[in-house]
Each structure stands twice: as structure tokens, then as C-alpha cells.
Design an enzyme around this catalytic site. Structure first.
Site, mmCIF file in Angstrom:
data_model
loop_
_atom_site.group_PDB
_atom_site.id
_atom_site.type_symbol
_atom_site.label_atom_id
_atom_site.label_comp_id
_atom_site.label_asym_id
_atom_site.label_seq_id
_atom_site.Cartn_x
_atom_site.Cartn_y
_atom_site.Cartn_z
ATOM 1 N N GLU A 139 0.859 -1.185 0.000
ATOM 2 C CA GLU A 139 0.000 0.000 0.000
ATOM 3 C C GLU A 139 0.896 1.236 0.000
ATOM 4 O OE1 GLU A 139 -0.649 -2.297 2.593
ATOM 5 O OE2 GLU A 139 -2.323 -3.268 1.556
ATOM 6 N N TYR A 151 8.086 1.895 -7.409
ATOM 7 C CA TYR A 151 7.335 0.638 -7.581
ATOM 8 C C TYR A 151 7.014 0.386 -9.058
ATOM 9 C CZ TYR A 151 6.749 1.423 -2.563
ATOM 10 O OH TYR A 151 6.989 1.676 -1.238
HETATM 11 C C1 LIG Z 1 10.503 5.886 -1.275
HETATM 12 C C2 LIG Z 1 11.958 5.854 -0.836
HETATM 13 C C3 LIG Z 1 12.217 4.537 -0.083
HETATM 14 C C4 LIG Z 1 12.872 5.903 -2.100
HETATM 15 O O1 LIG Z 1 14.202 5.755 -1.661
HETATM 16 P P1 LIG Z 1 15.447 6.503 -2.366
HETATM 17 O O2 LIG Z 1 16.665 5.870 -1.778
HETATM 18 O O3 LIG Z 1 15.335 7.973 -2.239
HETATM 19 O O4 LIG Z 1 15.222 6.156 -3.895
HETATM 20 P P2 LIG Z 1 16.305 5.702 -4.978
HETATM 21 O O5 LIG Z 1 17.428 6.669 -5.017
HETATM 22 O O6 LIG Z 1 16.624 4.275 -4.776
HETATM 23 O O7 LIG Z 1 15.460 5.869 -6.334
HETATM 24 C C5 LIG Z 1 14.773 4.754 -6.907
HETATM 25 C C6 LIG Z 1 13.634 5.254 -7.773
HETATM 26 O O8 LIG Z 1 12.667 5.979 -6.974
HETATM 27 C C7 LIG Z 1 12.119 7.038 -7.759
HETATM 28 N N1 LIG Z 1 12.556 8.317 -7.196
HETATM 29 C C8 LIG Z 1 13.528 8.521 -6.267
HETATM 30 N N2 LIG Z 1 13.610 9.844 -5.961
HETATM 31 C C9 LIG Z 1 12.679 10.464 -6.711
HETATM 32 C C10 LIG Z 1 12.279 11.829 -6.831
HETATM 33 N N3 LIG Z 1 12.850 12.800 -6.110
HETATM 34 N N4 LIG Z 1 11.255 12.135 -7.677
HETATM 35 C C11 LIG Z 1 10.654 11.158 -8.391
HETATM 36 N N5 LIG Z 1 10.989 9.841 -8.337
HETATM 37 C C12 LIG Z 1 12.006 9.502 -7.506
HETATM 38 C C13 LIG Z 1 12.681 6.868 -9.158
HETATM 39 O O9 LIG Z 1 11.843 5.975 -9.873
HETATM 40 C C14 LIG Z 1 14.027 6.195 -8.867
HETATM 41 O O10 LIG Z 1 14.525 5.461 -9.970
HETATM 42 P P3 LIG Z 1 15.537 6.195 -11.027
HETATM 43 O O11 LIG Z 1 16.752 6.527 -10.223
HETATM 44 O O12 LIG Z 1 15.777 5.163 -12.062
HETATM 45 O O13 LIG Z 1 14.810 7.431 -11.502
HETATM 46 C C15 LIG Z 1 12.323 7.099 0.038
HETATM 47 O O14 LIG Z 1 11.937 8.247 -0.650
HETATM 48 C C16 LIG Z 1 11.671 7.105 1.413
HETATM 49 O O15 LIG Z 1 12.181 6.512 2.363
HETATM 50 N N6 LIG Z 1 10.516 7.792 1.563
HETATM 51 C C17 LIG Z 1 9.848 7.926 2.861
HETATM 52 C C18 LIG Z 1 9.219 6.619 3.285
HETATM 53 C C19 LIG Z 1 8.236 6.148 2.238
HETATM 54 O O16 LIG Z 1 7.490 6.942 1.667
HETATM 55 N N7 LIG Z 1 8.232 4.830 2.013
HETATM 56 C C20 LIG Z 1 7.316 4.213 1.076
HETATM 57 C C21 LIG Z 1 6.082 3.778 1.819
HETATM 58 S S1 LIG Z 1 4.907 3.011 0.710
#
Ligand SMILES: CC(C)(COP(=O)(O)OP(=O)(O)OC[C@H]1O[C@@H](n2cnc3c(N)ncnc32)[C@H](O)[C@@H]1OP(=O)(O)O)[C@@H](O)C(=O)NCCC(=O)NCCS
Length: 213
Positions: A139, A151
Site C-alpha cells: 500500500e 514501484y
Molecule cells: C521511497 C523511498 C524509499 C525511495 O528511496 P530513495 O533511496 O530515495 O530512492 P532511490 O534513489 O533508490 O530511487 C529509486 C527510484 O525511486 C524514484 N525516485 C527517487 N527519488 C525520486 C524523486 N525525487 N522524484 C521522483 N521519483 C524519484 C525513481 O523511480 C528512482 O529510480 P531512477 O533513479 O531510475 O529514476 C524514500 O523516498 C523514502 O524513504 N521515503 C519515505 C518513506 C516512504 O514513503 N516509504 C514508502 C512507503 S509506501
């Protein structure tokens, strides 16, 4: 610096909860993590740890104050030097019959945008395949575009919408799912391979049996 994906341990709870509090309202309690790590039979909790090997760098100095500091550090703080690891992200996967459910995933705000969230998701995806799940489900807040992008990259699509799912503010959630079939396995192998080239890391999670609590 080296990166390790591994099963979460009880001594990770404190840093994990610190990240959790920065990311979610409400965060999980320490007891919930302890339960998931030690007691739940369906749970696979993971952390991404960043390790800095400090001792060899200090040994490079032949003489002088730095050598004395290094000697003191080794005597007084051997644990800190040996395991100077930082948890930079974590996740959780529940396996119930044919379903694998991503219960949580987060990276520390100071470590976002480096591929660490993707690494955690890829690790849990591989774990779900290894556990022979038929599909992965999670979710996500309808407003959480960053997580939805991540995702979508891994083949998740919107399956439904859960009204007022988040009790703190009544926001809706998308129910997102990915089938674990031949095509998704092929896609995962490609993405995981690319990740390995981009971010060298050791994977002690996805192919490893859950340690006994
Ligand atoms: C969601 C989360 C885990 C992503 O982690 P992250 O380490 O920043 O992401 P990554 O650097 O691995 O990026 C992976 C992908 O996420 C997406 N993404 C990451 N940052 C983004 C941004 N600022 N804007 C849009 N898409 C983004 C892209 O699809 C990216 O792939 P790409 O590099 O090929 O474009 C992180 O933002 C987080 O912890 N958020 C708060 C908690 C949360 O919302 N968890 C999800 C609950 S459902």
C-alpha cells in the site's frame, strides 16, 4: 565505504526507529520491530548498512599525534572502529501463502537519491521470488509520487484504492501489485544486475535463510 544488505537484528532497532520517526506517522514501536525480527514466522526484515573501515586509514600514519590518537582509539573504542556501520535504510516483507507483502520500506532522508531505496526493494523482490510467492503487494499513499515511481520501475501497477487507509490523516492508499512470473523475474534480473554495477554492495539477505531468533 561498503554497503551490505542483510537481515535486521535486535541491535538495529534503535537506528531503524530513528529513521522510521522521520518517515512515518505514526512510526512502528520498538516492540513491533522486536516481534517482526524474533517472533513472527512470516516476516523478513532487512537493513541496508553502510560501513566505514576506519582503522586501516589511521594506521597509514607512521608517527606523531595522529598515531597516538589512533592507538588510544583502538584501546578505548575498539567496537566503534570495528563496526562503524550506519543503517541507511530498511524494509520488511511478509510472506503469507502465495502473497508477499511489503510491510515497510524507507531510507534515511540524508541518504535519498543514491539508489538505496531501489536496492532494498530489489532485495525484497528477490526474497519474494525465492520464497515462491505468486505476487507482491503493498500500500502506498496516493500523494507519494516518489515511492510510486520506484514501484512502477519494478513492474507494480495500481490494483485498487483503499479509502481513508491512513488513520493519522485519512489519506487513501493505492493497492499496488506485481505478478511474480517469468517476465518479472527477467526484468528483476536486469534491474538487479544494473544496480550491482552502479552501487557495489554485498547481498546477505535475498539468497540467505532467515536467521533463527
Ligand atoms: C521511497 C523511498 C524509499 C525511495 O528511496 P530513495 O533511496 O530515495 O530512492 P532511490 O534513489 O533508490 O530511487 C529509486 C527510484 O525511486 C524514484 N525516485 C527517487 N527519488 C525520486 C524523486 N525525487 N522524484 C521522483 N521519483 C524519484 C525513481 O523511480 C528512482 O529510480 P531512477 O533513479 O531510475 O529514476 C524514500 O523516498 C523514502 O524513504 N521515503 C519515505 C518513506 C516512504 O514513503 N516509504 C514508502 C512507503 S509506501
Amino acid at each position: 565505504m561498503s554497503l551490505i544488505l542483510r537481515y535486521m537484528r535486535l541491535d538495529d532497532i534503535r537506528p531503524v526507529c530513528a529513521i522510521d520517526e522521520l518517515c512515518f506517522r505514526p512510526p512502528w514501536s520498538k516492540d513491533s520491530y522486536a516481534f517482526e525480527i524474533n517472533e513472527s514466522r512470516i516476516s523478513h526484515m532487512v537493513v541496508l548498512e553502510s560501513r566505514h573501515e576506519a582503522a586501516p586509514a589511521l594506521e597509514a600514519y607512521e608517527d606523531g599525534w595522529l598515531q597516538r590518537v589512533s592507538g588510544w582509539l583502538r584501546q578505548e573504542a575498539p567496537v566503534a572502529l570495528a563496526t562503524a556501520g550506519t543503517v541507511v535504510g530498511y524494509g520488511g516483507l511478509w510472506k503469507i501463502d502465495g502473497e508477499a507483502h511489503i510491510s515497510t520500506i524507507a531510507t534515511h532522508p540524508a541518504h535519498r537519491g543514491y539508489g538505496y531505496g531501489e536496492l532494498l526493494l530489489a532485495g525484497m523482490f528477490r526474497k519474494a521470488l525465492r520464497l515462491r510467492a505468486d505476487y507482491l503487494v503493498l500500500e502506498v499513499r496516493v500523494s507519494n509520487a516518489v515511492a510510486q515511481n520506484l514501484y512502477a520501475k519494478y513492474g507494480f501497477s495500481r490494483y485498487g484504492r483503499k479509502r481513508n487507509y491512513y488513520r493519522a490523516d485519512n489519506e487513501d492508499a493505492y493497492d499496488m501489485r506485481a505478478r511474480l512470473d517469468k517476465q518479472s523475474r527477467w526484468q528483476l534480473d536486469r534491474l538487479y544486475g544494473e544496480l550491482r554495477v552502479r552501487i557495489p554492495f554485498r547481498d546477505d539477505f535475498s539468497g540467505v535463510k532467515r536467521p533463527r531468533g
